[in-house]
Scaffold this motif. Structure first.
Motif, short mmCIF file in Angstrom:
data_model
loop_
_atom_site.label_atom_id
_atom_site.label_comp_id
_atom_site.label_asym_id
_atom_site.label_seq_id
_atom_site.Cartn_x
_atom_site.Cartn_y
_atom_site.Cartn_z
N ARG A 37 0.85 -1.20 0.00
CA ARG A 37 0.00 0.00 0.00
C ARG A 37 0.88 1.24 0.00
O ARG A 37 1.59 1.51 0.97
CB ARG A 37 -0.95 -0.01 1.20
N LEU A 38 0.80 1.98 -1.10
CA LEU A 38 1.62 3.19 -1.27
C LEU A 38 0.70 4.38 -1.52
O LEU A 38 -0.48 4.21 -1.88
CB LEU A 38 2.59 2.99 -2.43
N PRO A 39 1.19 5.60 -1.33
CA PRO A 39 0.33 6.78 -1.45
C PRO A 39 -0.38 6.91 -2.79
O PRO A 39 -1.50 7.44 -2.87
CB PRO A 39 1.30 7.95 -1.23
N ASP A 40 0.23 6.42 -3.88
CA ASP A 40 -0.41 6.57 -5.19
C ASP A 40 -0.97 5.27 -5.75
O ASP A 40 -1.17 5.13 -6.94
CB ASP A 40 0.56 7.20 -6.20
N GLY A 41 -1.25 4.30 -4.86
CA GLY A 41 -1.96 3.10 -5.31
C GLY A 41 -1.45 1.83 -4.69
O GLY A 41 -0.53 1.81 -3.86
N LEU A 42 -2.12 0.72 -5.08
CA LEU A 42 -1.73 -0.61 -4.61
C LEU A 42 -0.62 -1.15 -5.51
O LEU A 42 -0.81 -1.30 -6.72
CB LEU A 42 -2.93 -1.57 -4.66
N ALA A 43 0.52 -1.47 -4.91
CA ALA A 43 1.63 -2.00 -5.70
C ALA A 43 1.28 -3.35 -6.30
O ALA A 43 1.76 -3.70 -7.38
CB ALA A 43 2.88 -2.12 -4.83
N SER A 44 0.43 -4.14 -5.63
CA SER A 44 0.07 -5.46 -6.15
C SER A 44 -0.72 -5.34 -7.45
O SER A 44 -0.45 -6.05 -8.43
CB SER A 44 -0.75 -6.23 -5.11
N THR A 45 -1.68 -4.42 -7.49
CA THR A 45 -2.46 -4.19 -8.71
C THR A 45 -1.58 -3.61 -9.80
O THR A 45 -1.65 -4.00 -10.97
CB THR A 45 -3.63 -3.24 -8.42
N TRP A 46 -0.73 -2.68 -9.41
CA TRP A 46 0.18 -2.04 -10.35
C TRP A 46 1.14 -3.07 -10.95
O TRP A 46 1.40 -3.09 -12.14
CB TRP A 46 0.93 -0.95 -9.60
N PHE A 47 1.65 -3.96 -10.10
CA PHE A 47 2.58 -5.00 -10.54
C PHE A 47 1.92 -5.93 -11.56
O PHE A 47 2.52 -6.30 -12.57
CB PHE A 47 3.05 -5.80 -9.33
N ALA A 48 0.68 -6.34 -11.29
CA ALA A 48 -0.01 -7.28 -12.17
C ALA A 48 -0.20 -6.71 -13.58
O ALA A 48 -0.32 -7.48 -14.54
CB ALA A 48 -1.37 -7.66 -11.58
N ALA A 49 -0.22 -5.38 -13.69
CA ALA A 49 -0.41 -4.74 -15.00
C ALA A 49 0.90 -4.47 -15.73
O ALA A 49 0.88 -4.00 -16.86
CB ALA A 49 -1.18 -3.43 -14.82
N ARG A 50 2.04 -4.76 -15.08
CA ARG A 50 3.33 -4.52 -15.73
C ARG A 50 3.57 -5.54 -16.83
O ARG A 50 3.05 -6.66 -16.79
CB ARG A 50 4.49 -4.61 -14.73
#
Length: 432
Positions: free
Chosen positions: A55-68
């Motif tokens: 959990r980071l200030p500009d979003g969920l790293a897990s969701t962000w990672f899955a879209a990489r």
């Protein structure tokens, strides 16, 4: 030095991790936002590993990672998460993350996990078939062959991973559909209709046009598993279709063309089958331009732990549980002969997971399947190298306990360098 990307918004935690990884010889680059990390990940090969809070200030790293992109997700990613975001971390595991640790976590364990992942290198991170020298050579050969159109015959015992190897060829080629056919599972009376298809009205019950396996595989890969089970009559028809790249649907007046890559597999010795008259010699040389024999799991013990870790990661997702194996459990796995190969390994892990209340696989449960034909009270005589490794493992474990897990003090106590200790711990499967 290996570069490590750290994504953490907590200033105290971030500074501690930077200092700790610098001591280990890494060059950490600390980002406090996902946006900062996005630019740096434009060159994913730069990073030996990525450590990120969820959990980071500009979003969920897990969701962000899955879209990489896949090239980014293939790097070893480690997620740090609070209790409330475990589900988010599990989602990241589904997308390919290496591990997640719940806060408060043991920083020495994180360092050991990162060290283990980065010391094994890209050849292990990107391996598909295995990490043993034999499987690395086979995978390199198949990746090379995949760029050509030559037919491939995969041989090996049941459960050794022939279909996984066939899928690798297909994915590297990057074209069309992967059509898998189990030749032993189709009734002989249905073989021609299933392979070549049929026209509407070709026989009683044919109420529509049916596209057969060869037609559906056009532009892609046709995988014939257990090809040695085909009867001679079907072998002759298949040979003609392969030679002409066309065939007739049942009831059709015009031929249908199909352009596909052929990969076949068998656990039989087709040379013996040819000598016995059970397999056509001309078909053999048509399907076996490239022959690759996959060795059984018992001949490549280096792959046992690698396979078990991959399988356990998938089971953790399927069972929604955190799962891990002890050194003793891994030694038990390596000691088996695996007559059923990877398929048997998965069955053993499945049973152990189901019977484990905590998710920590430490010792085989009482009813874990025993080796076929093994005496219940037989004590295996281990190779000398295994005995030496066991003694070394126990001695290092005792030293780590004395120093409360300090790698530096343990190295001094044992009279070896820090680097040598890390290498031994990695080889022996020990964590600080």
């Amino acid at each position: 030095m290996s570069e490590l990307l750290l994504i953490e918004d907590d200033p105290i935690m971030g500074e501690s991790l930077v200092q700790r990884f610098e001591i280990e010889g890494y060059t950490p680059h600390w980002c406090r936002r996902l946006g900062e990390a996005a630019t740096l990940l434009d060159v994913p090969q730069r990073w030996a590993a990525v450590v990120s809070d969820v959990r980071l200030p500009d979003g969920l790293a897990s969701t962000w990672f899955a879209a990489r992109p896949a090239a980014v997700r293939r790097r070893p990613w480690f997620f740090l998460t609070g209790y409330g975001s475990v589900d988010d971390a599990v989602a990241a595991m589904r997308a390919g993350a290496r591990e997640y640790l719940t806060k408060p976590f043991d920083i020495e364990r994180l360092v050991a996990l990162v060290r283990d992942a980065t010391s094994r290198g890209d050849a292990v991170d990107d391996a598909v078939l295995g990490v043993s020298p034999a499987m690395r050579r086979i995978e390199a050969l198949l990746r090379k062959v995949a760029l050509q159109r030559a037919a491939v015959l995969l041989t090996g015992e049941s459960g050794v991973g022939k279909e996984v190897a066939a899928q690798l060829v297909h994915e590297v080629a990057g074209r069309g559909e992967f059509v898998a056919v189990n030749c032993a599972a189709i009734p002989e009376t249905m073989l021609e209709a299933e392979f070549f298809g049929y026209e509407k009205g070709a026989f009683t019950g044919a109420t529509r046009v049916h596209r057969g396996y060869l037609e559906r595989a056009s532009g892609g890969t046709l995988f014939l598993d257990e090809v040695g089970e085909l009867p001679l009559s079907m072998q002759a028809k298949l040979l003609r279709a392969l030679q002409e790249r066309s065939f007739f649907r049942l009831g059709a007046e015009r031929p249908t063309s199909s352009d596909f890559r052929l990969v076949s597999a068998t656990n039989q010795d087709l040379l013996v089958a040819m000598a016995d008259g059970r397999f056509r010699e001309d078909l053999f040389y048509r399907i076996a331009v490239i022959r690759v024999d996959l060795p059984p799991l018992r001949e490549r013990p280096e792959d046992v732990r690698w396979l078990a870790e991959r399988m356990l990661a998938q089971m953790a997702i399927e069972h929604h549980r955190t799962l891990a194996m002890s050194d003793d459990f891994v030694r038990m796995l390596v000691a088996r002969t695996w007559r059923g190969n990877a398929r048997e390994l998965r069955a053993v892990l499945e049973q152990a997971v189901i019977l484990s209340e905590t998710g920590w696989l430490d010792a085989p449960p009482p009813d874990l399947p025993a080796e076929a034909g093994a005496a219940a009270d037989a004590t295996p005589l281990l190779p000398l190298q295994r005995m030496v490794e066991d003694a070394e493992r126990q001695h290092i474990r005792r030293a780590l306990q004395v120093t409360q897990g300090s790698v530096g003090r343990t190295a001094e106590l044992l009279g070896i360098s820090r680097k040598t200790l890390w290498e031994k711990m990695r080889r022996l499967g020990l964590n600080a």
